[in-house]
Design a protein around this motif. Structure first.
Motif, PDB file in Angstrom:
ATOM      1  N   VAL A  59      -1.588  -1.983  -5.940  1.00 61.69           N
ATOM      2  CA  VAL A  59      -1.810  -2.244  -7.365  1.00 61.69           C
ATOM      3  C   VAL A  59      -1.603  -0.949  -8.162  1.00 61.69           C
ATOM      4  O   VAL A  59      -0.989  -0.955  -9.237  1.00 61.69           O
ATOM      5  CB  VAL A  59      -3.232  -2.801  -7.602  1.00 61.69           C
ATOM      6  N   LYS A  60      -2.084   0.148  -7.604  1.00 62.81           N
ATOM      7  CA  LYS A  60      -1.906   1.455  -8.247  1.00 62.81           C
ATOM      8  C   LYS A  60      -0.454   1.906  -8.172  1.00 62.81           C
ATOM      9  O   LYS A  60       0.057   2.564  -9.085  1.00 62.81           O
ATOM     10  CB  LYS A  60      -2.820   2.482  -7.573  1.00 62.81           C
ATOM     11  N   HIS A  61       0.210   1.547  -7.084  1.00 61.81           N
ATOM     12  CA  HIS A  61       1.619   1.936  -6.886  1.00 61.81           C
ATOM     13  C   HIS A  61       2.441   0.669  -6.620  1.00 61.81           C
ATOM     14  O   HIS A  61       2.760   0.355  -5.461  1.00 61.81           O
ATOM     15  CB  HIS A  61       1.755   2.894  -5.702  1.00 61.81           C
ATOM     16  N   PRO A  62       2.796  -0.072  -7.664  1.00 54.67           N
ATOM     17  CA  PRO A  62       3.533  -1.333  -7.457  1.00 54.67           C
ATOM     18  C   PRO A  62       4.880  -1.152  -6.787  1.00 54.67           C
ATOM     19  O   PRO A  62       5.452  -2.118  -6.278  1.00 54.67           O
ATOM     20  CB  PRO A  62       3.676  -1.889  -8.881  1.00 54.67           C
ATOM     21  N   GLU A  63       5.379   0.076  -6.767  1.00 55.20           N
ATOM     22  CA  GLU A  63       6.655   0.300  -6.079  1.00 55.20           C
ATOM     23  C   GLU A  63       6.532  -0.010  -4.587  1.00 55.20           C
ATOM     24  O   GLU A  63       7.528  -0.365  -3.941  1.00 55.20           O
ATOM     25  CB  GLU A  63       7.148   1.735  -6.283  1.00 55.20           C
ATOM     26  N   TYR A  64       5.325   0.108  -4.020  1.00 59.27           N
ATOM     27  CA  TYR A  64       5.125  -0.253  -2.615  1.00 59.27           C
ATOM     28  C   TYR A  64       5.436  -1.736  -2.403  1.00 59.27           C
ATOM     29  O   TYR A  64       6.042  -2.120  -1.404  1.00 59.27           O
ATOM     30  CB  TYR A  64       3.686   0.025  -2.177  1.00 59.27           C
ATOM     31  N   LEU A  65       5.013  -2.552  -3.350  1.00 63.59           N
ATOM     32  CA  LEU A  65       5.279  -3.980  -3.285  1.00 63.59           C
ATOM     33  C   LEU A  65       6.785  -4.237  -3.358  1.00 63.59           C
ATOM     34  O   LEU A  65       7.328  -5.088  -2.641  1.00 63.59           O
ATOM     35  CB  LEU A  65       4.553  -4.686  -4.429  1.00 63.59           C
ATOM     36  N   GLY A  66       7.458  -3.473  -4.211  1.00 61.06           N
ATOM     37  CA  GLY A  66       8.906  -3.595  -4.330  1.00 61.06           C
ATOM     38  C   GLY A  66       9.616  -3.259  -3.031  1.00 61.06           C
ATOM     39  O   GLY A  66      10.554  -3.956  -2.619  1.00 61.06           O
ATOM     40  N   PHE A  67       9.171  -2.193  -2.358  1.00 59.24           N
ATOM     41  CA  PHE A  67       9.754  -1.806  -1.075  1.00 59.24           C
ATOM     42  C   PHE A  67       9.612  -2.924  -0.050  1.00 59.24           C
ATOM     43  O   PHE A  67      10.562  -3.241   0.668  1.00 59.24           O
ATOM     44  CB  PHE A  67       9.080  -0.528  -0.547  1.00 59.24           C
ATOM     45  N   THR A  68       8.414  -3.515   0.017  1.00 55.48           N
ATOM     46  CA  THR A  68       8.172  -4.538   1.029  1.00 55.48           C
ATOM     47  C   THR A  68       8.984  -5.803   0.750  1.00 55.48           C
ATOM     48  O   THR A  68       9.537  -6.404   1.669  1.00 55.48           O
ATOM     49  CB  THR A  68       6.674  -4.890   1.122  1.00 55.48           C
ATOM     50  N   VAL A  69       9.062  -6.204  -0.509  1.00 56.05           N
ATOM     51  CA  VAL A  69       9.834  -7.405  -0.864  1.00 56.05           C
ATOM     52  C   VAL A  69      11.310  -7.191  -0.535  1.00 56.05           C
ATOM     53  O   VAL A  69      11.968  -8.063   0.068  1.00 56.05           O
ATOM     54  CB  VAL A  69       9.647  -7.761  -2.351  1.00 56.05           C
ATOM     55  N   CYS A  70      11.839  -6.044  -0.918  1.00 59.02           N
ATOM     56  CA  CYS A  70      13.260  -5.751  -0.636  1.00 59.02           C
ATOM     57  C   CYS A  70      13.517  -5.711   0.874  1.00 59.02           C
ATOM     58  O   CYS A  70      14.522  -6.255   1.351  1.00 59.02           O
ATOM     59  CB  CYS A  70      13.653  -4.414  -1.263  1.00 59.02           C
ATOM     60  N   ALA A  71      12.600  -5.089   1.626  1.00 55.11           N
ATOM     61  CA  ALA A  71      12.764  -5.006   3.073  1.00 55.11           C
ATOM     62  C   ALA A  71      12.743  -6.394   3.707  1.00 55.11           C
ATOM     63  O   ALA A  71      13.514  -6.686   4.622  1.00 55.11           O
ATOM     64  CB  ALA A  71      11.668  -4.130   3.676  1.00 55.11           C
ATOM     65  N   ALA A  72      11.867  -7.259   3.194  1.00 48.66           N
ATOM     66  CA  ALA A  72      11.786  -8.629   3.724  1.00 48.66           C
ATOM     67  C   ALA A  72      13.075  -9.390   3.475  1.00 48.66           C
ATOM     68  O   ALA A  72      13.596 -10.074   4.368  1.00 48.66           O
ATOM     69  CB  ALA A  72      10.602  -9.357   3.083  1.00 48.66           C
TER      70      ALA A  72
END
Length: 205
Positions: A59-72
């Motif tokens: 939540v603090k670093h939404p880019e982490y969510l972006g990395f995981t979605v792209c990797a998936a």
């Protein structure tokens, strides 16, 4: 900086393993992305919830969510060739386990928690994303039946805290534990080191 780079590589690798697990269960793309995110970010989220550490990391670093979605999504496109990179993923997974563990220990320690809680926080961060993945995919979690995994996480955290207690600089302690824990994890994979198993058969007389 080193841990941050390893963390991004690790969450990407973990997200791909989660996506492949979802694919084996014939999930749609939404399911694939959800399982990937739980695998990559679930351990850290569970740690933060239990410790009351808010906002959550992703939540603090939404880019982490972006990395995981792209990797998936990438995993779904290259799945047919993924078996060629199995060893690479095992190496990245081992590196991720140690990096996640040290990050979890560091966060709990900075929050002032007792040493047992720091160790558990590290282990939750390192190992429990995979537990959540397996539960959601209706499988027995791999860390309960395969090579040493959670134990290596706990040992890495313990050595990290011991080095700090002896006055070793934090950066030096992290590097030592990163290299040592990673080496032990690779040895565990190569030699198939396992915990003793409890086997019970319900006999009918």
């Amino acid at each position: 900086m080193l841990l941050s780079i390893i963390y991004l590589i690790a969450i990407s690798a973990e997200a791909m393993t989660g996506a492949l697990s979802a694919g084996r269960r014939r999930m749609d793309l939404f399911g694939v992305v959800m399982i990937a995110c739980v695998t990559a970010l679930g351990g850290g989220s569970l740690r933060d919830i239990l410790l009351g550490h808010y906002p959550l990391g992703w939540v603090k670093h939404p880019e982490y969510l972006g990395f995981t979605v792209c990797a998936a999504l990438i995993a779904t496109w290259v799945a047919r060739w993924m078996h060629h990179f199995r060893r690479t993923f095992l190496v990245l997974d081992g590196l991720g386990l140690i990096a996640f563990t040290l990050i979890g220990c560091s966060i709990a320690r900075e929050a002032g928690h007792a040493l047992p809680i720091v160790l558990i926080a590290g282990m939750l961060t390192g190992a429990f994303g995979g537990v959540l993945r397996d539960i959601l995919c209706n499988e027995v979690p791999l860390i309960f039946q395969k090579e040493l995994y959670a134990i290596i996480s706990l040992l890495t955290g313990a050595v990290y805290l011991l080095l700090l207690h002896w006055g070793v600089a934090d950066a030096t302690a992290i590097l030592c534990c990163l290299g040592g824990g990673f080496a032990v994890r690779l040895l565990a994979i190569h030699y198939r080191w396992e915990m003793p198993k409890f086997v019970y058969h319900d006999e009918v007389h």
